[in-house]
Write a protein that holds these residues in place. Structure first.
Motif, mmCIF file in Angstrom:
data_model
loop_
_atom_site.group_PDB
_atom_site.id
_atom_site.type_symbol
_atom_site.label_atom_id
_atom_site.label_comp_id
_atom_site.label_asym_id
_atom_site.label_seq_id
_atom_site.Cartn_x
_atom_site.Cartn_y
_atom_site.Cartn_z
ATOM 1 N N UNK A 1 -6.220 5.897 3.757
ATOM 2 C CA UNK A 1 -5.343 4.874 4.348
ATOM 3 C C UNK A 1 -3.904 5.034 3.873
ATOM 4 N N UNK A 2 -3.543 6.230 3.440
ATOM 5 C CA UNK A 2 -2.161 6.478 3.041
ATOM 6 C C UNK A 2 -1.762 5.896 1.713
ATOM 7 N N UNK B 1 0.457 0.236 -3.580
ATOM 8 C CA UNK B 1 1.859 0.282 -4.012
ATOM 9 C C UNK B 1 1.897 0.738 -5.462
ATOM 10 N N UNK B 2 3.049 1.264 -5.858
ATOM 11 C CA UNK B 2 3.237 1.756 -7.224
ATOM 12 C C UNK B 2 4.580 1.235 -7.747
ATOM 13 N N UNK B 3 4.588 0.779 -8.970
ATOM 14 C CA UNK B 3 5.828 0.383 -9.640
ATOM 15 C C UNK B 3 6.123 1.367 -10.766
ATOM 16 N N UNK C 1 2.451 12.020 -9.181
ATOM 17 C CA UNK C 1 2.286 11.011 -8.139
ATOM 18 C C UNK C 1 2.223 11.724 -6.799
ATOM 19 N N UNK C 2 1.103 11.539 -6.093
ATOM 20 C CA UNK C 2 0.964 12.115 -4.750
ATOM 21 C C UNK C 2 1.239 11.022 -3.727
ATOM 22 N N UNK C 3 2.322 11.195 -3.011
ATOM 23 C CA UNK C 3 2.758 10.189 -2.046
ATOM 24 C C UNK C 3 1.805 10.147 -0.855
ATOM 25 N N UNK C 4 1.212 8.981 -0.636
ATOM 26 C CA UNK C 4 0.312 8.824 0.505
ATOM 27 C C UNK C 4 -0.836 9.797 0.504
#
Length: 562
Positions: A327-328, A343-345, A320-323
């Motif tokens: 658009x982030x 968003x990610x769950x 998972x690459x954060x932002x």
């Protein structure tokens, strides 16, 4: 191997006296074209009929017994006959004038596992509530014994193997009818010819008309049903990417998609997660007769799809690459591919801990199974099997296996089951003569020629060992969090469970206030279900948590959020 078209017609047995013929008439009108309905008039005739059926390998799907006004209880009669039809579902039918007085007795019988359902005898035609209960019960029976008459997916294999067990478990849990054929059978020759030279067994041919697959991976199986990550589109950005398709992920998918969020659900296995292996969940709200984990997952999946959610099955998330996106947005990596979400769950749940016995690890798929592996129950008929674990999943597996195996032994290191298993399951196990609980016992060794044949059991206190014959070992050992793919920005506890809300480190709080419940230390990344630190580890609570994430997603996506 027997082809689907030659399977014997399953049987419904009706027992009773005063109302026996009325029940036969009701069942005949609806089910006589698919089931043979037999109604012996005495206990002696019933034993004779069931003995003949057993010797002829005729399966009994349902045994329906009248609730007698006097004399022997119906549940006692069914118990006496159970040895002849262990996999049959047991029904007590009750005339209307005796129904109220029977409820307390029937409730106790259900709680102790001596009965599958009780119904009031229909008072007129088209009693659809009655027939819904009968149809669902017959459907659950057919699924559990794998007697599908549909020649759907064909699997070509010669004997058991880890790959065959994995493939069948995946297809069974996805609700895909499948049949195994030997390589020298007519179907085997046909499929192998289409697969071409060099194809390795098992070979799978889906009913879609696509070329056969040689030793398909879970990703291949999932792609055949739902496509691959590349099908999502390079420029697509989902509102919510759900990682994990167990109860938490499915709960989020249904509510998010129903409220207009572009939702994508990803799972490395079949849809349903660990809960999808449960043979029968009896304490889930709204299902008084119980529901299998597979069927619950199927219904939730269909519900989510109806609202527009998309699924990727058999696809392992690797990072998972954060932002890391435009658009982030966050980027969920799946090997060489990736998908993007605002968003990610995190709803990956937990996995079973490994036993750590090398000899048995080498027999996984050959009698040794991590999880319930309902698809293997047909391989242990009339044999002795062992279940290791003291949670609800272990209890449900033991009850299910007892319909097929000669005897099931539950092994636990604790003093018993009461501390870790729901009361209704403990009562059902205590009332089942085919199940024994051995406390303070562990497995230390095992082996066999090509598949599991024996185990070594050790008394935890006395340190003495015993060798026992065993055709199956089902390992349901605690919980290992499945989030190794998460970056360090997502805080976890010492065991690896994801922290959320007030459990997050205070350094991540904003203005002295913790994140919202189910919110992690990363904005726009949420967590629900068994993977969340402090979760209840129950199907109902996990699905509720998944649904509870959706308002937080809406709030995060709102134009004025922050």
């Amino acid at each position: 191997m027997t082809s689907p078209g030659t399977r014997p017609t399953p049987v419904i047995v009706v027992l009773g006296a005063e109302y026996r013929q009325a029940m036969v008439d009701v069942l005949t009108r609806r089910y006589a074209s698919e089931y043979e309905i037999l109604a012996p008039t005495s206990m002696e005739e019933a034993v004779e009929v069931l003995t003949d059926l057993k010797s002829g390998r005729r399966p009994v799907a349902l045994a329906a017994c009248e609730y007698f006004a006097g004399g022997e209880k119906a549940t006692h009669l069914l118990a006496k006959l159970q040895t002849f039809m262990p996999s049959a579902r047991r029904l007590v039918y009750i005339p209307a004038d005796r129904f109220r007085g029977s409820v307390a007795v029937m409730r106790e019988s259900l709680a102790e596992g001596r009965l599958d359902l009780y119904l009031m005898l229909p008072q007129g035609p088209r009693d659809e509530e009655f027939h819904t209960a009968i149809s669902e019960t017959l459907s659950d029976w057919a699924q559990s014994v794998n007697l599908s008459e549909i020649d759907g997916t064909r699997i070509i294999a010669d004997g058991p193997s880890p790959d065959l067990s994995r493939i069948r478990d995946f297809l069974d849990r996805m609700g895909m009818p499948n049949t195994v054929h030997a390589s020298d059978s007519a179907a085997g020759v046909e499929v192998l010819a289409a697969a071409g030279p060099g194809a390795e067994l098992p070979v799978l041919q889906a009913p879609t008309g696509e070329p056969p697959l040689s030793r398909p991976s879970n990703a291949d199986l999932g792609a055949a049903l739902y496509g691959r990550p590349t099908d999502i589109g390079e420029d697509a950005i989902c509102d919510l990417v759900v990682v994990g398709a167990g109860p938490a992920g499915l709960g989020a998918a249904v509510y998010a998609a129903s409220e207009g969020l572009d939702t994508l659900v990803i799972d490395q296995g079949p849809i349903g997660g660990q809960a999808g292996t449960s043979a029968m969940i009896r304490n889930y709200l709204g299902f008084p007769r119980g529901i299998s984990g597979m069927r619950l997952a199927q219904r939730a999946r269909s519900q989510a799809v109806r609202f527009g959610a998309r699924f990727l099955a058999g696809q392992e998330v690797t990072g998972l690459r954060i932002g890391g996106g435009p658009d982030g947005c966050h980027v969920v990596e799946l090997g060489a591919a990736s998908v993007r979400g605002r968003t990610v769950l995190i709803a990956t749940g937990v996995d079973y801990r490994r036993l750590g016995v090398d000899a048995l690890e080498g027999l996984v798929g050959r009698g040794v199974n991590y999880g319930a592996a309902a698809s293997t129950s047909r391989e242990v008929k009339h044999k002795d099997v062992y279940v290791v674990g003291g949670g609800n999943s272990a209890g449900q597996a033991a009850v299910h296996l007892s319909r097929f195996a000669r005897h099931v032994t539950i092994l636990v290191r604790r003093d018993g089951l009461a501390a870790t298993m729901s009361s209704y399951l403990v009562r059902e196990i205590e009332g089942n003569p085919r199940i024994t609980v051995r406390p303070r016992t562990e497995v230390t060794d095992g082996g066999g020629e090509g598949r599991l044949e024996w185990l070594t059991l050790r008394d935890v206190d006395a340190r003495t060992e015993e060798r026992v014959d065993a055709a199956g070992l089902y390992l349901l050992l605690g919980a290992e969090p499945t989030c190794h793919w998460l970056p360090r920005e997502v805080a976890r506890d010492d065991l690896g469970f994801v922290l959320s809300g007030a459990d997050t480190p205070w350094q991540s709080w904003q203005g002295g206030r913790p994140p919202q419940p189910y919110a992690t230390t990363v904005a726009g990344v949420f967590v629900a279900g068994d993977i969340r630190c402090g979760s209840m580890k129950r199907v109902a609570s996990a699905s509720g948590e998944g649904a509870g994430v959706v308002p937080l997603v809406h709030a995060f996506l709102a134009p004025d959020a922050g």
